[in-house]
Design an enzyme around this catalytic site. Structure first.
Site, short mmCIF file in Angstrom:
data_model
loop_
_atom_site.label_atom_id
_atom_site.label_comp_id
_atom_site.label_asym_id
_atom_site.label_seq_id
_atom_site.Cartn_x
_atom_site.Cartn_y
_atom_site.Cartn_z
N GLY A 113 0.81 -1.21 0.00
CA GLY A 113 0.00 0.00 0.00
C GLY A 113 0.85 1.26 0.00
O GLY A 113 0.32 2.37 0.11
N GLY A 115 2.06 2.43 -2.44
CA GLY A 115 1.56 3.14 -3.62
C GLY A 115 0.05 3.36 -3.55
O GLY A 115 -0.57 3.73 -4.55
N GLU A 121 -5.22 -4.34 -4.79
CA GLU A 121 -4.18 -5.38 -4.70
C GLU A 121 -4.67 -6.58 -3.89
O GLU A 121 -4.42 -7.73 -4.25
CB GLU A 121 -2.91 -4.81 -4.06
O1 LIG Z 1 1.82 -2.15 -2.47
C1 LIG Z 1 2.20 -1.45 -3.36
C2 LIG Z 1 1.39 -0.34 -3.88
O2 LIG Z 1 0.22 -0.18 -3.16
C3 LIG Z 1 3.51 -1.70 -3.97
O3 LIG Z 1 3.57 -2.98 -4.45
C4 LIG Z 1 4.55 -1.46 -2.92
O4 LIG Z 1 4.36 -0.17 -2.41
C5 LIG Z 1 5.94 -1.62 -3.47
O5 LIG Z 1 6.26 -0.57 -4.26
P1 LIG Z 1 7.73 -0.26 -4.72
O6 LIG Z 1 8.22 -1.47 -5.43
O7 LIG Z 1 7.59 0.92 -5.63
O8 LIG Z 1 8.54 0.04 -3.51
#
Ligand SMILES: O=C(CO)[C@H](O)[C@H](O)COP(=O)(O)O
Length: 788
Positions: A113, A115, A121
């Site tokens: 999360g 992102g 997800e």
């Molecule tokens: O859960 C997510 C988005 O909600 C992503 O998978 C997680 O934040 C990993 O992101 P990154 O590879 O850019 O660090």
């Protein structure tokens, strides 16, 4: 192709990017097979490499596939790659979802999360037959919250955010933060039009992600929590050295990793991976983290018929090095042999230890860890049955259930994970219950545990209690066709936290962080004055913690407990026999290994909070906490010898008059055994509902005891048991209630927001990380002030 240079070689990437690519490629190669038709594409910085590798499987395969995005980013990736875009409402069953992660723990629980895509997800993770995580090595952690410290992302309905925010603080979140947009005035808005609160919780909470997930999810207004507990089947972590560590929740790869190989293995000659199988010694050499490489893999060396042919400890061979060498057998085999070889096929725990140590003298000097493993294996393997002994002084007996599958953990895990994270949760609860009950059988052991050093405590306790071990395997780049990725010098990656780092992370610097001044949007709401109870005290209703000023407690404590006709004694009266009377809540706490002292007020039913003069334990103390501290002698002589029997046959069977005769006394009724926490609350609630007359009886009896023996240092007469029938039906609190404030007649108690790990309580108490203590708000404030 975009990932290749003019000469057709893989483009060079920065080490971290190269590690992500390694992980993504390995995961696609292992899990996305030609026959897979519906594929979930996750979010994050590793996922573009997932799509890149899928494209390399060829347009012929991909044109028959549907790709489901978890958010805007992945939708773009799918569309730009020219792949077929679908959605989960068209395809509620997905073959495989591959997603990134913010942090992944030993059991493949993940925080996601970062992102803000975690709602979608999670839907895609749940819809998928196999949910696979990909990341670089920085995300590989032992306990969640170690590297990802910004908190658990919680997606909330915008209009409810302030309420959720407030309730997160009440749940024990240290400093919830409403996530703000970077180039936007105001909070970020998710793909679903919601807000996100980042909720950091201390390591104590993070040790049981499933439990925490359920608590947060129950807050009204919460749409999804970025804790993915028990969902992932495998996680791929790209390493700096060009290898990939893959961890499964099982001893063997999930289904998607079986079957015909992915075409890209053959297509892309310049970049191939091989599983480094081979003999265990070899695997051990390439996997320095042997503690994570658990018995599971060893177990796979024994066939079921081989295990069944072993009928006693004498049938076990010595390891190279002779009788005294470390036995090569997994505990399940050794235990089975010990039980089957005993005259009646039944042994107590102590007898099991003795038999094993007799056969393998190695164990006589092997410290205490192996006994933990014995108990753990007895509790988790269905082929072991616990039988109540006819002679209660002996403790329980164990035997082998020959009808049960001899549990190769592989088979067991498959079953466990075939269902849901819920089953994982129940499994943990069962293991937790079992551990609690072992505590009674295994006095010496607990004693040893309690004295164990702090350095061992935090991570070791966590690891010991974790029933699930993931299997690590290393995927290494083929040395003949070394990839460009591995030719980069290694960047320094943070290593796994050491034990001491973990304990540091757990230690309590402050007990409650008030809301960040930067994010203090909740206005003080004028509430009706709190009702005044019959003793003239306010505060019978929960008061939101956010409505308190610094240093203010919910219900200021009067100097003397009030009197009533039924119970006309002042607090100073009560203090005079503090060593003789305990409330069940005290006793319950005692059995969890908490050492109580006058920092911990007791709740007197209908009277309020009573602070005893000194540490005392009830009868329970004579079992599990024996010897844990200076208070124990008092506990031995405390009244404590009463039984509280409630309507559901939940009986606290007390000890008699000392540790010698201590019996396992605490039995959880089935409906409340889900988590220790629920039982804690149930008990607490029982206290608040107790019948004052019973307490009066206890008081009278203790007065008599005191007359008989005026000082605690001498021996009071062992009082008879009191049986108390709780008039109201017993309160069964589900774990979902846990964490909510409870109000007693005196004030509101909150879950301690930042619990000390073993040995770290600010007052020097020994505490157990598994059983949160409720601390009154006034104490939390005091501790906070002291820390400042
Ligand atoms: O859960 C997510 C988005 O909600 C992503 O998978 C997680 O934040 C990993 O992101 P990154 O590879 O850019 O660090």
């Amino acid at each position: 192709m975009v990932n290749q240079d003019a000469k057709g070689k893989l483009k060079k990437l920065e080490p971290v990017e190269a590690a992500k690519r390694l992980a993504a490629y390995a995961a696609v190669d292992a899990h996305i097979k030609p026959h897979h038709r519906v594929i979930g594409i996750g979010s994050g910085s590793t996922v573009p490499y997932v799509v890149e590798r899928i494209l390399e499987q060829g347009s012929e395969i991909n044109e028959d596939r549907w790709f489901i995005p978890t958010g805007f980013q992945s939708k773009q990736l799918i569309v730009q790659a020219g792949l077929n875009l679908g959605d989960v409402d068209q395809f509620p069953s997905i073959d495989v979802t591959i997603d990134g992660a913010d942090e992944v723990d030993d059991d493949l629980n993940a925080i996601k999360g970062g992102g803000a895509c975690h709602l979608r997800e999670k839907v895609l993770a749940e819809a998928a037959a196999d949910f696979i995580l990909v990341a670089d090595s920085r995300k590989d952690s032992r306990v969640l919250g170690t590297t990802w410290t910004q908190g658990i992302p919680v997606e909330v309905a915008p209009f409810a955010w302030a309420k959720v925010y407030q309730n997160l603080a009440l749940l024990g979140c240290e400093e919830p933060i409403l996530r703000m947009g970077k180039a936007k005035a105001g909070p970020i808005v998710t793909d679903n039009g919601n807000f996100v609160i980042d909720a950091p919780f201390s390591a104590v909470y993070m040790r049981d992600p499933a439990d925490l997930l359920h608590r947060i999810k129950m807050l009204t207004g919460v749409l999804e929590v970025g804790l993915f507990a028990g969902m992932a089947k495998a996680a791929y972590f790209g390493q700096n050295d060009g290898s990939v560590i893959v961890r499964y929740v099982d001893a063997s790869p999930p289904n998607s990793a079986r079957g015909p190989p992915s075409p890209s293995l053959a297509v892309l000659q310049s970049f191939s991976f091989t599983f480094q199988n081979g003999p265990p010694e070899h695997r051990a050499r390439i996997m320095p983290s042997t503690s994570l490489f658990s018995q599971r893999s060893v177990m796979s060396m024994f066939t079921e018929s081989h295990i069944r042919s072993i009928k006693s400890l004498d049938d076990l061979d010595n390891a190279p090095g002779g009788r005294s060498a470390k036995p090569k057998y997994p505990y399940v085999i050794t235990l089975r042999a010990a039980l089957l070889g005993s005259p009646n096929g039944q042994l107590t725990l102590q007898e099991i230890y003795a038999e094993i140590a007799n056969r393998f003298p190695y164990y006589k000097h092997a410290g205490k860890g192996w006994k933990n493993s014995v108990r753990h294996n007895l509790s988790i393997n269905r082929c072991f049955k616990r039988i109540k002994s006819a002679d209660p002084s002996k403790g329980s007996l164990w035997s082998v259930d020959e009808d049960e599958e001899v549990t190769t953990t592989r088979i067991r895990n498959k079953k466990r994970y075939a269902t849901s994270s819920r089953s994982n949760y129940r499994y943990r609860a069962r293991a937790a219950k079992s551990r609690r009950s072992f505590a009674d059988d295994d006095e010496d052991e607990e004693e040893e545990d309690d004295r164990s050093s702090v350095s061992e405590s935090a991570s070791a306790a966590f690891i010991a209690r974790s029933p699930i071990r993931t299997r690590r395997a290393v995927l290494a780049v083929d040395t003949q066709t070394k990839s460009s990725a591995s030719s980069h010098p290694s960047a320094t990656m943070p290593s796994s936290p050491t034990t001491s780092e973990l304990s540091d992370a757990n230690s309590v610097n402050s007990t409650f962080s008030p809301l960040s001044p930067a994010h203090k949007p909740i206005q003080h709401i004028q509430r009706e004055p709190a009702p005044i109870d019959s003793f003239g005290r306010a505060g019978t209703r929960p008061t939101p913690i956010t409505a308190l000023n610094a240093g203010q407690s919910v219900a200021p404590r009067a100097s003397e407990s009030p009197r009533s006709a039924a119970f006309p004694h002042t607090e100073s009266h009560m203090r005079s026999f503090a060593g003789h009377v305990q409330s069940p809540s005290y006793r319950f706490s005692a059995v969890q290994g908490h050492q109580m002292d006058d920092h911990y007020p007791t709740v007197w039913p209908s009277l309020g909070t009573y602070t005893p003069r000194q540490t005392t334990f009830a009868g329970a103390a004579s079992s599990t906490v024996a010897g844990t501290g200076p208070s124990y002698p008092d506990a031995r002589h405390s009244l404590g010898n009463y039984a509280l029997k409630s309507d559901n046959n939940h009986e606290h069977v007390p000890s008699t008059s000392g540790a010698e005769n201590a019996q396992p006394y605490y039995d959880y009724p089935p409906e409340t055994e889900e988590t220790p926490t629920s039982s804690y609350y149930r008990d607490y609630a029982t206290v608040t509902q107790s019948d004052p007359h019973w307490w009066q009886q206890v008081y009278q009896h203790s007065s008599a005891a005191q007359q008989h023996s005026p000082t605690q240092a001498t021996h009071p007469a062992p009082p008879p048991y009191y049986h108390h029938q709780v008039h109201q039906p017993p309160v069964t609190m589900s774990p979902l209630h846990a964490g909510h404030p409870l109000s007693s007649g005196y004030g509101t108690w909150y879950p301690a927001p930042n619990l000390p790990p073993i040995g770290h309580a600010p007052n020097g108490d020994v505490t157990s990380p598994h059983y949160p203590t409720l601390l009154p708000i006034s104490q939390q404030k005091r501790m906070l002030q002291a820390a400042q």
